[in-house]
Design an enzyme around this catalytic site. Structure first.
Site, mmCIF file in Angstrom:
data_model
loop_
_atom_site.group_PDB
_atom_site.id
_atom_site.type_symbol
_atom_site.label_atom_id
_atom_site.label_comp_id
_atom_site.label_asym_id
_atom_site.label_seq_id
_atom_site.Cartn_x
_atom_site.Cartn_y
_atom_site.Cartn_z
ATOM 1 N N SER A 70 -9.804 -0.455 7.254
ATOM 2 C CA SER A 70 -9.314 -0.312 5.879
ATOM 3 C C SER A 70 -8.587 -1.519 5.315
ATOM 4 O O SER A 70 -8.170 -1.502 4.156
ATOM 5 C CB SER A 70 -8.408 0.923 5.781
ATOM 6 O OG SER A 70 -9.158 2.092 5.976
ATOM 7 N N LYS A 110 0.844 -1.201 0.000
ATOM 8 C CA LYS A 110 0.000 0.000 0.000
ATOM 9 C C LYS A 110 0.877 1.248 0.000
ATOM 10 O O LYS A 110 1.887 1.307 0.715
ATOM 11 C CB LYS A 110 -0.913 -0.019 1.225
ATOM 12 C CG LYS A 110 -1.958 1.088 1.266
ATOM 13 C CD LYS A 110 -2.872 0.928 2.488
ATOM 14 C CE LYS A 110 -3.919 2.005 2.571
ATOM 15 N NZ LYS A 110 -4.795 1.853 3.775
ATOM 16 N N SER A 148 -9.703 2.203 3.081
ATOM 17 C CA SER A 148 -8.893 2.955 2.145
ATOM 18 C C SER A 148 -7.946 2.096 1.314
ATOM 19 O O SER A 148 -7.370 2.556 0.345
ATOM 20 C CB SER A 148 -8.059 3.976 2.930
ATOM 21 O OG SER A 148 -7.148 3.306 3.811
#
Length: 513
Positions: free
Chosen positions: A178, A79, A154
């Site tokens: 998330s 990420k 997210s």
């Protein structure tokens, strides 16, 4: 494509047996990214050259009989909120566009030390603020099950990369759900560890007391294998727990037998019923019945303070975020916008933040600054922290009655892209079942529980355990996974539609995807 549908544990076994090389496996992932990521948009940056070099080094270690870890040679995606030396780290924001960190986050350093080739950086809501990956400054990510729908947020980029078979493993972060919520809507496994169980050093912070790094995988065993690579004490992180990890891989392998005799499972009364999609509730109830059939005792538990968790979270998180994002001032790194004339430092700062931050980030900064302002601190932030204490107390009481707690991971399946962008409150409700674990610092995992009958989209089943009892999640998660796959006849992701995007291939020569 058949090769890429295997689990990371299967890849590790194939690498150990010499049935495939890391270079071959990594190249297959890069080819898949080139073929489908134009439609999915999981990646912000693909490092083909670096990944292949790391894969070649892994093959050399395997040939010498000195693999760095069980997962040595298995590719992974990271990420874009974790610092990666020599690779861009943007946090999905224009304000950090082009920033190249001079160091690696501890998690990234541990991945490299364990020999996992890093394919690139995945898309995310800007500074991890969102539940749909629609708030990325670089465009939304699409759900591989239905390209018109969101992949969660997210960390939708990491979840979509795993679900689209672009990467067998990925790293996500979980501040209010998330990792788990994207896992639920993409049919992947997502785990949030005990707070302090995985280092946050090198993680660009949104809310320090809530953020946690964790694995995004296709199976529970894969999650345990990756968790053992990246977890454990880190002296560079003052919140890191100074004690060994539990035996996570052993717990996952033990749980795969499907025997849960003597386990007490608590169904959280406040995290079901009104507001939950009928198909989500149906698949949850069916999964609970499977646990009972495996020998578990199911009881209902009440956590009344959970009714206030969402409100408390959306005061604590913006307050911490407003403090953390104050560092983006155009003076030290990142974007700098200089207005015409003879601007002051304050003028430059204002212009830069206006251009560099998106609407959702600005919204949360304003909320947090207001909650921390003189005259309102005690009324808002202080009260929210009191609610946080009550939530922890509710969890403690519930764990006196049950070994693990369960709920649906998210109240609905994936909604359509754009459907909730104009209604922030509706968007925030997607995290109603995941937020309590972050407020209390306990671990949680989301397991694919099947497809909702209304729309044929994935549903997630959440398991929560007391702090430091992450191994319970792996035991219960692996047992449920085995029971469900026996019922389905194959992993859930094998039922995902084949991606056939009519788009130009993605360039993977070391540039932005």
């Amino acid at each position: 494509m058949t090769l890429l549908k295997k689990s990371a544990a299967e890849f590790a076994a194939m690498l150990a047996a010499g049935d495939v090389t890391s270079v071959e496996l990594t190249q297959a992932c890069l080819d898949r990214i080139a073929a489908v990521d134009g439609a999915v948009h999981s990646f912000l940056y693909v490092d083909a050259e670096g990944a292949l070099a790391q894969a070649a080094a892994s093959d050399a270690r395997r040939a010498a009989g000195t693999p760095a870890s069980e997962l040595d040679g298995v590719p992974i995606a990271v990420k874009d909120v974790l610092a990666t030396q020599g690779l861009p780290t943007t946090c999905g924001s224009k304000i950090l566009e082009g920033w190249i960190p001079p160091y690696d986050a501890t998690v990234v350093a541990r991945l490299k030390a364990a020999g996992l080739p890093i394919l690139g950086k995945t898309n995310m809501d800007e500074f991890a603020m969102g539940s749909s990956t629609e708030h990325s400054a670089y465009g939304p990510t699409h759900n591989p099950w239905d390209l018109d729908r969101i992949p969660g947020g997210s960390g939708g980029g990491s979840a979509a990369a795993v679900a689209a078979f672009e990467a067998p493993l990925a790293i996500g972060t979980d501040t209010g759900g998330s990792i788990r919520q994207p896992g639920a809507v993409t049919g992947t496994v997502g785990l949030k560890p005990t707070y302090g169980g995985i280092s946050r050093y090198g993680l660009v912070a949104m809310a320090n007391s809530l953020d946690q790094v964790g694995p995004v995988t296709r199976t529970v065993l894969d999650s345990a294998l990756l968790h053992e690579v990246i977890g454990g004490h880190d002296p560079l992180d003052s919140t890191s727990i100074d004690q060994p990890l539990p035996a996570l891989v052993a717990a996952a392998r033990d749980g795969a037998s499907g025997d849960l005799s003597g386990l007490r499972v608590g169904v959280i009364a406040e995290l079901r019923g009104e507001g939950y999609q009928a198909g989500v509730q149906q698949r949850f109830d069916e999964a609970v019945a499977l646990l009972v059939g495996a020998g578990a005792e199911v009881v209902e538990v009440s956590c009344p303070s959970f009714a206030h968790a969402l409100a408390a979270y959306y005061l604590i998180m913006p307050s911490e975020a407003s403090s953390n994002l104050a560092r983006f001032d155009a003076m030290r790194y990142g974007l700098r916008v200089v207005p015409d004339g003879d601007p002051s430092a304050e003028d430059v700062m204002r212009a830069t933040r206006d251009a560099g931050f998106g609407d959702e980030v600005k919204r949360r900064i304003i909320l947090g600054t207001y909650a921390l302002s003189s005259g309102y601190y005690d009324a808002y932030y202080g009260q929210a922290q009191k609610v946080r204490t009550l939530i922890s107390q509710d969890f403690a009481a519930a764990f006196d009655l049950a070994d693990v707690l369960v709920s649906p991971t998210a109240p609905t399946t994936a909604f359509r892209i754009g459907e909730k962008l104009d209604d922030p409150l509706a968007m925030y409700l997607n995290d109603v079942a995941t937020i309590p674990a972050n407020l209390a610092g306990i671990p949680g995992i989301s397991i694919p529980a099947g497809l909702a009958p209304e729309d044929g989209l994935p549903v997630g089943f959440q398991v929560l355990a007391p702090a430091l009892a992450d191994d319970r999640l792996y035991r219960v998660g692996a047992a449920l996974e085995a029971l469900l796959e026996k019922q389905w006849g194959a992993p859930l992701l094998s039922q995902a539609p084949e991606l056939t995007p009519a788009v130009e291939p993605v360039e993977t020569s070391g540039g932005a995807a």
